[in-house]
Design an enzyme around this catalytic site. Structure first.
Site: not given
Length: 246
Positions: A141, A156-157, A89, A186, A153
């Site tokens: 994500s 990477s996800k 996580n 979220i 980001y």
């Protein structure tokens, strides 16, 4: 209790989805190793678990560091004797345009989000393979499909989703399942770098027109980590209120 007596490492469990997942796992009977780069905050999560009658151990470790990954695994085995579940996580992000990002900014995100996740998984999976198997859940994500302003980001996800499928293929022979959860917006501090107008636009096309709750992600992670999901591997489960982009 769907996770009774399972030993679980949950990286990045000092706050947000990770913290809620650690608390959820403990309620479901797991022995939880909390983790973060700040000992005080990951210890706070472990303390909350113990205050509620659960078993927990906090390990300060940066998953982007080889020595810290080794410490996280060795302390877990020393404390609880084995590892049954790993939840990848831990993540970092930032707001930067593709034509402006530097190599250092790029590398800082990849070091934690994908390189750290993979090499921690590799180390844990070797232990699992020698001890009858286990379950690995990666937290990606909705933005693994791409967005504007955080290309490092997003990449990477996306890599985590690909890693999930590849590892599931290779590790099934060792009775190790590998799945992925891809949350949408979220209600944590992570979306704070995203302008409110962007969030509101996204929510306007989300069938369930609200931010998700951390517990709604944690429950899916717990299910995938449990024996209830014993015939599920290589999957990415979207927890996003129904929002899909073309």
């Amino acid at each position: 209790m769907i996770l009774k007596d399972k030993v679980a490492i949950i990286t990045g469990s000092s706050r947000g989805i990770g913290e809620t997942t650690a608390l959820y796992f403990a309620r479901e009977g797991a022995k939880v190793v909390t983790n973060g780069r700040n000992f005080e905050t990951c210890s706070r999560t472990a303390g909350r678990i113990r205050d509620n009658g659960g078993e927990a151990h906090a390990v300060e470790a940066d998953v982007g560091s080889l020595s810290d990954r080794d410490k996280l695994v060795s302390e877990t085995i020393e404390k609880f004797g084995r590892i049954d579940v790993l939840v990848n996580n831990a993540a970092v992000t930032g707001s930067v345009r593709a034509l402006e990002i530097t190599e250092d900014e790029w590398d800082a995100v990849q070091k934690v989000n994908i390189r750290g996740a993979f090499f921690l998984t590799q180390k844990v999976a070797k232990h699992m393979a020698e001890n009858g198997g286990g379950a690995i859940v990666n937290v990606s994500s909705i933005y693994y499909t791409g967005s504007k302003g955080q290309i490092h980001y997003d990449c990477s996800k996306g890599a985590l989703v690909s890693m999930t499928r590849s590892l599931a293929e290779e590790l099934a022979m060792f009775n190790i399942r590998v799945n992925c959860v891809a949350p949408g917006y979220i209600d944590t501090d992570m979306p704070s770098i995203i302008p409110d107008k962007v969030i509101q636009k996204a929510l306007s096309v989300t069938p369930i027109r609200r931010l998700g709750r951390t517990g709604e992600v944690a429950s899916v992670i717990a299910f995938l980590a449990s024996d209830l999901a014993s015939y599920i591997t290589a999957q990415t489960v979207h927890v996003n209120g129904g929002w899909y982009r073309n």
